[in-house]
Structures are given as structure tokens and as C-alpha cells.
Design an enzyme around this catalytic site. Structure first.
Site, PDB file in Angstrom:
ATOM      1  N   VAL A  86      -0.417 -11.837   2.259  1.00  0.00           N
ATOM      2  CA  VAL A  86       1.032 -12.054   2.239  1.00  0.00           C
ATOM      3  C   VAL A  86       1.628 -11.359   1.018  1.00  0.00           C
ATOM      4  O   VAL A  86       1.254 -11.641  -0.126  1.00  0.00           O
ATOM      5  CB  VAL A  86       1.368 -13.562   2.208  1.00  0.00           C
ATOM      6  CG1 VAL A  86       2.886 -13.768   2.174  1.00  0.00           C
ATOM      7  CG2 VAL A  86       0.767 -14.262   3.423  1.00  0.00           C
ATOM      8  N   LYS A  87       2.558 -10.464   1.279  1.00  0.00           N
ATOM      9  CA  LYS A  87       3.177  -9.659   0.222  1.00  0.00           C
ATOM     10  C   LYS A  87       4.514 -10.280  -0.154  1.00  0.00           C
ATOM     11  O   LYS A  87       5.391 -10.466   0.691  1.00  0.00           O
ATOM     12  CB  LYS A  87       3.358  -8.226   0.715  1.00  0.00           C
ATOM     13  CG  LYS A  87       3.602  -7.192  -0.368  1.00  0.00           C
ATOM     14  CD  LYS A  87       3.577  -5.798   0.249  1.00  0.00           C
ATOM     15  CE  LYS A  87       3.752  -4.705  -0.778  1.00  0.00           C
ATOM     16  NZ  LYS A  87       3.817  -3.367  -0.145  1.00  0.00           N
ATOM     17  N   LEU A  88       4.676 -10.574  -1.443  1.00  0.00           N
ATOM     18  CA  LEU A  88       5.838 -11.313  -1.938  1.00  0.00           C
ATOM     19  C   LEU A  88       6.465 -10.579  -3.118  1.00  0.00           C
ATOM     20  O   LEU A  88       5.757 -10.016  -3.956  1.00  0.00           O
ATOM     21  CB  LEU A  88       5.418 -12.710  -2.401  1.00  0.00           C
ATOM     22  CG  LEU A  88       4.759 -13.600  -1.337  1.00  0.00           C
ATOM     23  CD1 LEU A  88       3.826 -14.600  -1.987  1.00  0.00           C
ATOM     24  CD2 LEU A  88       5.827 -14.307  -0.524  1.00  0.00           C
TER      25      LEU A  88
END
Length: 218
Positions: A86-88
Site C-alpha cells: 500500500v503506497k501512501l
């Protein structure tokens, strides 16, 4: 150093994977739009296609900017495939979401990092990867590779387990510079990866070998 390819183009991902040197993939909304991938369902189908090609981490970026939205999107993305990371964004809510996912054992990539302070907070929150943007810093006359080196030094000194993922790589020399800086991963365009193969002496040497082979087998 591991190689990720920074694209949503399936043909380029396949080509890099077939070279035998690809360790993962990073994407972002701009790269998805470049491939004309529109809509939430289409994006998720595309992530699954990428995961079917590459047996490695695939960074899928949330679109939400608030904590609750990031958590909702991130959980849905992580449920798609075990390889999804998950890229945040490195914002206050993004760091909070990194901590949330870290506690749940979900891997994260904290992106849009432009300072050592941001990288410190991401690591303390438990980010799996932190992505300093080399090229975009160079664009404004700052030292992108220098930032990568500074983050690497900090993480090693304080023994943070977060991996330094050098992003916004523009050319082959950036890869070599990030290698020298100690980056754990470089995420690159296909052209920059293939550029590592290029050397005039390799070309001239191969041409000479072939010419000599032709002479003795005439």
C-alpha cells in the site's frame, strides 16, 4: 540493490521481467492515467495483471487524502493480492495510516518524500519502504542523491528496518549514484535499466568477435 520498474505499462513490465533482473513494480495515479486506466475497478484489475507477471512487491497508491479514506482504500488494495504494497503519501494522515497498516502487518511504501525529517517519521511509523524522489529534487536544484545517502546513513545508524527506495529516477547515472549511496531499491523506467547494458567497448568487442568468427568459418 533491488530493481523495481516504475510504470503501469504491461509490455514494459513483461520485458523487464523477462530480462531476469526485476524484483518488483511501483505505480502511481499518473502512471495509471498514462496507460488510460480509468476507474477504481479498472485500476484493480490492472494491479492483478501486474501481480500475475511479477512475483515481487507491487506498490499500489491510495487516492484518498484523509486517514479514514486511506485506510479503507489501503485495506481493499492489500486484499487484492499478497504482493500488493500500500503506497501512501508522506502527510500527517499518511503517516498515521502507515502506523495503522504496520500494526496490521500490511506492507507500506511512504511516497513523496523530499526531506530527512519526512523519512524519519515514516520509519518511526513502521513504513516498509520510503521513497525519496531524486529527479524532482534535482529539478529544483536540490541534491536528490544526497538525500538518499542521508536517509541511508540515518536508517543504518538508528537500525530502522525500513528500506530506502530511490524513486523519480530519470536516467542510468541516477541508478549508479543511488547504488553508491546505498539505496536498497531503485525504481526506474525501463530505458534506465536497459541503459546499464550500454557500453561502446561491448558493442565494438562483439562486432570484432563476430567478424573474426566469420573469417575462420568462411
Amino acid at each position: 540493490m533491488k530493481f523495481f520498474i516504475d510504470t503501469a505499462n504491461l509490455a514494459q513490465i513483461r520485458e523487464a521481467n523477462e530480462m531476469g533482473v526485476l524484483d518488483g513494480v511501483t505505480t502511481n495515479p499518473s502512471l495509471m492515467a498514462k496507460e488510460n486506466i480509468r476507474g477504481e475497478e479498472a485500476c484493480r484489475r490492472h494491479y492483478l495483471e501486474i501481480c500475475s507477471i511479477v512475483d515481487g512487491p507491487v506498490s499500489a497508491e491510495v487516492i484518498a487524502t484523509d486517514f479514514e479514506g486511506m485506510v479503507r482504500e489501503g485495506e481493499e488494495l492489500a486484499a487484492l493480492h499478497p504482493n500488493i504494497v500500500v503506497k501512501l503519501p508522506c502527510t500527517a494522515d499518511g503517516i498515521r495510516a502507515v502506523k495503522y497498516f504496520s500494526k496490521k502487518g500490511i506492507r507500506t511504501n511512504c511516497t513523496l518524500v523530499f526531506s530527512v525529517g519526512q523519512a524519519l517519521l515514516a520509519a518511526k511509523a513502521g513504513a516498509t519502504y520510503v521513497s525519496p524522489f531524486v529527479g524532482r529534487l534535482d529539478d529544483i536544484s536540490e541534491d536528490g542523491v544526497g538525500l538518499v545517502a542521508h536517509i541511508v546513513q540515518m536508517y543504518r545508524y538508528y537500525e530502522f528496518p525500513t528500506f530506502v527506495l530511490a524513486a523519480s529516477i530519470r536516467h542510468t547515472q541516477h541508478i549508479i549514484q543511488c547504488l553508491d549511496a546505498g539505496a536498497d531499491v531503485a525504481t526506474c523506467p525501463l530505458a534506465a535499466i536497459k541503459g546499464l547494458l550500454k557500453h561502446p567497448l561491448t558493442d565494438s568487442g562483439l562486432a570484432q568477435f563476430l567478424a573474426d568468427h566469420a573469417k575462420v568459418n568462411a
